[in-house]
Scaffold this motif. Structure first.
Motif, PDB file in Angstrom:
ATOM      1  N   UNK A  37      30.876  45.984  63.862  1.00  0.00           N
ATOM      2  CA  UNK A  37      32.020  46.103  62.957  1.00  0.00           C
ATOM      3  C   UNK A  37      31.846  47.282  62.015  1.00  0.00           C
ATOM      4  N   UNK A  93      23.855  40.811  53.203  1.00  0.00           N
ATOM      5  CA  UNK A  93      23.212  39.522  53.453  1.00  0.00           C
ATOM      6  C   UNK A  93      22.967  39.376  54.937  1.00  0.00           C
ATOM      7  N   UNK A 150      23.778  34.098  44.556  1.00  0.00           N
ATOM      8  CA  UNK A 150      24.673  33.279  45.365  1.00  0.00           C
ATOM      9  C   UNK A 150      24.440  33.486  46.865  1.00  0.00           C
ATOM     10  N   UNK A 204      36.469  37.304  44.690  1.00  0.00           N
ATOM     11  CA  UNK A 204      37.051  37.102  43.365  1.00  0.00           C
ATOM     12  C   UNK A 204      36.004  37.058  42.262  1.00  0.00           C
ATOM     13  N   UNK A 205      34.737  37.211  42.609  1.00  0.00           N
ATOM     14  CA  UNK A 205      33.701  37.152  41.566  1.00  0.00           C
ATOM     15  C   UNK A 205      33.689  38.446  40.750  1.00  0.00           C
ATOM     16  N   UNK A 255      27.591  27.082  55.361  1.00  0.00           N
ATOM     17  CA  UNK A 255      29.041  27.248  55.235  1.00  0.00           C
ATOM     18  C   UNK A 255      29.383  28.108  54.029  1.00  0.00           C
ATOM     19  N   UNK A 284      32.174  23.893  61.913  1.00  0.00           N
ATOM     20  CA  UNK A 284      30.910  23.810  61.182  1.00  0.00           C
ATOM     21  C   UNK A 284      31.128  23.588  59.695  1.00  0.00           C
ATOM     22  N   UNK A 285      32.377  23.295  59.284  1.00  0.00           N
ATOM     23  CA  UNK A 285      32.688  23.113  57.865  1.00  0.00           C
ATOM     24  C   UNK A 285      32.779  21.634  57.493  1.00  0.00           C
ATOM     25  N   UNK A 331      32.884  41.479  53.017  1.00  0.00           N
ATOM     26  CA  UNK A 331      33.227  41.390  54.443  1.00  0.00           C
ATOM     27  C   UNK A 331      32.217  40.524  55.183  1.00  0.00           C
ATOM     28  N   UNK A 332      32.714  39.629  55.981  1.00  0.00           N
ATOM     29  CA  UNK A 332      31.896  38.897  56.925  1.00  0.00           C
ATOM     30  C   UNK A 332      31.610  39.877  58.072  1.00  0.00           C
ATOM     31  N   UNK A 371      30.336  44.786  48.526  1.00  0.00           N
ATOM     32  CA  UNK A 371      30.336  46.089  47.860  1.00  0.00           C
ATOM     33  C   UNK A 371      30.732  45.862  46.409  1.00  0.00           C
ATOM     34  N   UNK A 404      34.613  44.514  47.165  1.00  0.00           N
ATOM     35  CA  UNK A 404      35.027  43.979  48.462  1.00  0.00           C
ATOM     36  C   UNK A 404      33.920  43.149  49.085  1.00  0.00           C
ATOM     37  N   UNK A 431      34.785  50.606  52.465  1.00  0.00           N
ATOM     38  CA  UNK A 431      34.596  49.753  51.280  1.00  0.00           C
ATOM     39  C   UNK A 431      35.152  50.365  50.006  1.00  0.00           C
ATOM     40  N   UNK A 477      32.841  30.721  52.316  1.00  0.00           N
ATOM     41  CA  UNK A 477      34.154  31.346  52.473  1.00  0.00           C
ATOM     42  C   UNK A 477      34.057  32.734  51.863  1.00  0.00           C
ATOM     43  N   UNK A 533      33.573  48.753  58.264  1.00  0.00           N
ATOM     44  CA  UNK A 533      34.497  48.495  57.155  1.00  0.00           C
ATOM     45  C   UNK A 533      34.477  49.644  56.160  1.00  0.00           C
ATOM     46  N   UNK A 544      21.433  31.614  47.751  1.00  0.00           N
ATOM     47  CA  UNK A 544      21.718  30.169  47.750  1.00  0.00           C
ATOM     48  C   UNK A 544      22.287  29.672  49.076  1.00  0.00           C
ATOM     49  N   UNK A 549      46.917  35.635  51.606  1.00  0.00           N
ATOM     50  CA  UNK A 549      46.656  34.871  52.836  1.00  0.00           C
ATOM     51  C   UNK A 549      47.953  34.606  53.585  1.00  0.00           C
ATOM     52  N   UNK A 608      37.921  27.163  47.429  1.00  0.00           N
ATOM     53  CA  UNK A 608      37.540  27.557  46.077  1.00  0.00           C
ATOM     54  C   UNK A 608      38.253  28.814  45.619  1.00  0.00           C
ATOM     55  N   UNK A 609      38.429  29.745  46.522  1.00  0.00           N
ATOM     56  CA  UNK A 609      38.988  31.037  46.123  1.00  0.00           C
ATOM     57  C   UNK A 609      40.420  30.940  45.625  1.00  0.00           C
ATOM     58  N   UNK A 666      36.164  34.707  50.967  1.00  0.00           N
ATOM     59  CA  UNK A 666      37.118  34.929  49.873  1.00  0.00           C
ATOM     60  C   UNK A 666      36.509  34.528  48.517  1.00  0.00           C
ATOM     61  N   UNK A 667      35.592  33.577  48.535  1.00  0.00           N
ATOM     62  CA  UNK A 667      34.972  33.171  47.280  1.00  0.00           C
ATOM     63  C   UNK A 667      34.247  34.333  46.620  1.00  0.00           C
ATOM     64  N   UNK A 669      28.587  41.456  53.802  1.00  0.00           N
ATOM     65  CA  UNK A 669      28.421  42.645  52.968  1.00  0.00           C
ATOM     66  C   UNK A 669      29.221  42.462  51.691  1.00  0.00           C
ATOM     67  N   UNK A 682      43.228  33.110  43.753  1.00  0.00           N
ATOM     68  CA  UNK A 682      43.466  32.529  42.436  1.00  0.00           C
ATOM     69  C   UNK A 682      44.212  33.451  41.476  1.00  0.00           C
ATOM     70  N   UNK A 695      30.642  50.705  55.679  1.00  0.00           N
ATOM     71  CA  UNK A 695      29.597  49.846  56.200  1.00  0.00           C
ATOM     72  C   UNK A 695      29.733  49.791  57.714  1.00  0.00           C
TER      73      UNK A 695
END
Lengths: 348, 348, 348, 348
Positions: free
Chosen positions: D61, B41, B20, B55-56, B47, A138-139, B63-64, B4, B61, D65, B49, D63, B23, A248, A311-312, B51-52, B2, A278, D2
């Protein structure tokens, strides 16, 4: 080839092994000790699998004693391989090159801005993927031919050499007019048909180590390309899979000096995939250079937060620029220097 | 999804994350604790990631919380998938099937003798490779089309179903008339273009786990095939790479019950590649069945000592026969049974 | 010991190696091929590290050709070791034993209920930890001496044999009156001082494989105990650390047949630690038995949801009971049987 | 904490989870989406295992946190820890220290010559083992107390700080008068009783990462020492076990920047154990410094070929000297400097 027999191996078993070693082309020398017989096969045999011997009756252990690759071995070119490009850039000759750019080509604007940043920071190569099969169906899957054309255009405009990943044989022909270097990704390291075809190509290759490949397997894969007559080959360490989850992959920095010892081929480091995040890319990049890497492959993006893929692990432009400054200082401390920026072609 | 936030995250940072998440299509629910804010969320985003987010600024943390695959998930078909073949053989429905045969098709005689042995022992499928890219460029590379024709011929003669490995897209068309099952090897588990094409094929597929692939990655690869509409899919555990060197790979028997829990797809075990050495193949085969495997893929050769490839891990005919006997006893002890031998077609 | 010289090794280099091999007690046989010289050291040398040879001038490769352990090797006792207990229970002699119980002794009530359940289900051993150093300093650390006394009391009451983990030398003396089997945990597999002391003890030992230990290293650790004269030793496979995260560890089922081939010692399986999650423990337990394990070590708790430690991997009583029923069916299918329940001593 | 519920979780299941989260001290915030309910536990709970939640009915799941360690976390001392020694040497404050010396103390002559070489090359610490349990019971086991006395004597004579490995609690008292730094080896990283005792000692500690320990587990082990009140703690990366066999371990250089981010503790690199072979030690040492290591632990021997243990990974004196020269050049290139040599005390 050495076969150590078990302590109580019978003469019949020993003769069977001698016969098999002879069959595949070895001259056999026998050492009969008081407790154990050892058979040494010398010469240049045909194809065999050392595991076949380990399971035979009476055998304690079997060891191959010559490396399974030949053309990739240091002994084949003790002085080391230097890959030379038309614009004077060389890889493997004492200078450290930098290949920077985004994971994927996303748009004309994005790749031109990336190239300008790579060039300004002092890099020699622009990287960018045109085909991006991703682990989720789906990417985003890449811009394809359009992306390749953009890469060529920006390469011509800036003088940067273009490196892009080839995913399958059918793409070689398609990519040939547009790239200076074919990159073989980690997942294709053992796609032997692809490697064999790339041995026929007259363009340089970067062969990345698979994430569960040993150094010996990487060199065996290199052998496929060299056997086709293409010696413009660079290897690349990009991290192996281990139990550690903070990164990773685990970048195997040791592979750099080990490969320099075992092989004549240049070895690059890819800290972006090695880390997958990064914030530690600069530390790993410097470590790779300090360990003797002949170059770096680094993901950078004009706006990593908006990157479609990876991006990460992409550096911000200012991080990329700062890192190259640091490497400019670091390289001389280990007796090397960073390669010169590419000459101006036309302004962009 | 999620996120945190860190203990001292600013309101501005929190708003940036909310923005974000919105978005990319999430509805965001905020939990403000005395020390830490948590953003959940929910919904079905596009789509992204995970991991993006990690790092913000201000993020502790991320988690998907939903699995990244959908069609391969157990929830999609809680009753489980049963792959059905024209001759009545089924995989996934409580019976244990056996796919036996040599690594490579080497000659007419070798493959006919193999088939006779597989059939006599009670197997349902004949395996055999026609394309054999090997890790050394100096090794045997397979019989190609001629091998495929031999497989079809012996399949028609015996009633055994034919499974053979497809290495690249261009071989699909070629193989289509000759095989009943396409096998995707471990090295191609993430060859997404190949998987996508196989999703369009109306033949069954066995997808082998890559030797450094997680179970989640295997299910993501399965998703590619399912997304194309091909649900005749079987997974296969064949060993992962670890530090242990006594075996070529470490067969991850746990993957069998884990996959049964996570997915509706049948899961086979391949103890031959899992072990890489003949002597422990029977023990691993029985372990796989005891753990719930829906079938076994086993290398067998009429004369393993003369096998061109993988001889060391191929069973002798009598070992293969004995193993099937043992599994015939074992299966009922765990509430299953071994599938019936294929019906006679013509005698061979 | 085999040393293969490099192709262009000088005579001086060869003589240097011969001299070193002789120094450490080898008789040296020399094979001079046209391209390469091979030196075979035979005999029973003193201490040496094969790596020391690999780095010497002129050496291509060095291989040890005898196993580094002796007492633990199959050759030392080809018939296999059977560990015998006073109440008639044996391990290693064809029957499959079950050691069940909670991770930690938590209270009189908990351990008595556990014992009653283990006994009723047909187990022979009660496991329970008295000392529980945990990976977080903020966790429960065990009941200590009081826990040991409870174990002995319940053992005497039920006839179950008591197995409990020893963490350090100072605990041996303390535990001696209370346990029937000392368990050495994975983290202590290479605590050589502890192993040496346990070699002096006249109680049975279960030695667990370390989570990053090879099979060879496990056998070397066994050698420490055997060298002290204690042959009542059982090994235990409990999972190794790999990249897979669906399970806490990856249970290396192959280790069971491999150890049976290399060593005379009984080998148990611990699916609870191998999996780290209750739901797949039964599948792994059955796989271990099918692969030839001489017994199982299984975590069970009267009320896993309230367990102080390892609750997530402990079976519920009814799961434990059902699993033993299944193994009772499974064992005969592979030519073994589950050991008889212990005889009544006093009712509890 | 979580907990994401499954799509079809019942209200009863949700209430059960809420109740459990409350029981262990969490305030629970509930987010009810259209398809899925998410529970966020905030606050400072007691002991719990996140895995216990993952297996409960209705849970998709779970987690954690917050990081499971506190005192070792960067947030606890954002400015970083600097370990200070009486003679003015500091670790963690911007200078790179060098700890050199042999694996084991073998004799008065050997350790005095080692010290003279370490000092002349500019190192600050002399390392040497007095207790040497080895993986084979037939190997040299160390000089014990006599070795400790020699270390103290040579430390006093040269001004070098003494670091030596402590193997078990009973050795702490014995070693206390003789060493400046206790080293906890990789095999003892999770010997929690030993760590707890070392938390009470008023001497500095080097804690090495276990060869299959994650970075998080290393920090949890550090927590044990810090919890006892001993903050003079340095961590050490020394290689993890992976599938690669060209090196004894795979040095995880990424761990250096990752630990600098997660923790305030200084982190050293041990390239000798990371590589296990002398020839690549210098490359790895430089890589560790380039990645930000606060110091190096390097095996050196006056005569490695005669070393009783670890000879293959010990540098020759001239290699050690050259390496320190290179690091003297390298450190400034990354904004650090090598620490000053220790001041003269008395001539030796």
């Amino acid at each position: 080839m050495i076969v150590a027999m078990q302590e109580h191996a019978t003469e019949e078993q020993i003769q069977e092994i001698i016969s098999r070693l002879t069959d595949i082309g070895f001259n056999v020398h026998r050492t009969t000790g008081t407790v154990q017989t050892i058979l040494a096969g010398v010469g240049t045999p045909g194809i065999f699998d050392v595991k076949d011997f380990e399971l035979l009756e009476g055998v304690a252990e079997a060891h191959r004693i010559s490396s399974p690759y030949k053309l990739a071995g240091r002994g084949f070119r003790p002085e080391g391989t230097v890959v030379k490009f038309a614009n004077g850039v060389t890889v493997g000759g004492g200078e450290v090159v930098v290949m920077g750019g985004p994971c994927s080509v996303e748009s004309r604007d994005q790749i031109f801005r990336s190239a300008a940043l790579v060039k300004a920071a002092g890099g020699q190569f622009l990287r960018g993927g045109a085909f991006k099969p991703r682990s989720s169906p789906y990417s985003f899957q890449g811009m394809g031919l359009e992306g390749l054309k953009l890469l060529r255009e920006v390469g011509d405009a800036t003088g940067l050499l273009i490196i892009s990943e080839v995913m399958e044989i059918s793409q070689i022909e398609l990519m040939l007019p547009y790239v200076d270097v074919f990159q073989v990704g980690a997942r294709n390291m053992q796609n032997f048909n692809l490697l064999r075809e790339l041995g026929q190509v007259r363009k340089a290759i970067v062969l990345k180590r698979g994430m569960s490949a040993t150094i010996e397997e990487l060199l065996l894969s290199a052998e496929y390309i060299l056997a086709g007559g293409n010696y413009d080959l660079m290897l690349c360490e990009r991290g192996i899979r281990t139990f550690e989850t903070a990164t990773r992959n685990t970048m195997d920095i040791s592979a750099i000096p080990v490969i320099h010892k075992l092989s004549h081929l240049p070895i690059l480091g890819d800290p972006s995939h090695g880390a997958g995040r990064r914030d530690i890319v600069p530390a790993l990049a410097k470590a790779a250079v300090a360990a003797g890497a002949d170059g770096l492959l680094i993901e950078m993006h004009p706006n990593p937060d908006k990157a479609i893929s990876d991006g990460a692990q992409s550096l911000f432009p200012e991080q990329f620029e700062k890192l190259l400054e640091e490497i400019r200082l670091l390289a001389p401390a280990i007796g090397r220097k960073i390669a010169a920026p590419v000459a101006e072609q036309v302004s962009i």
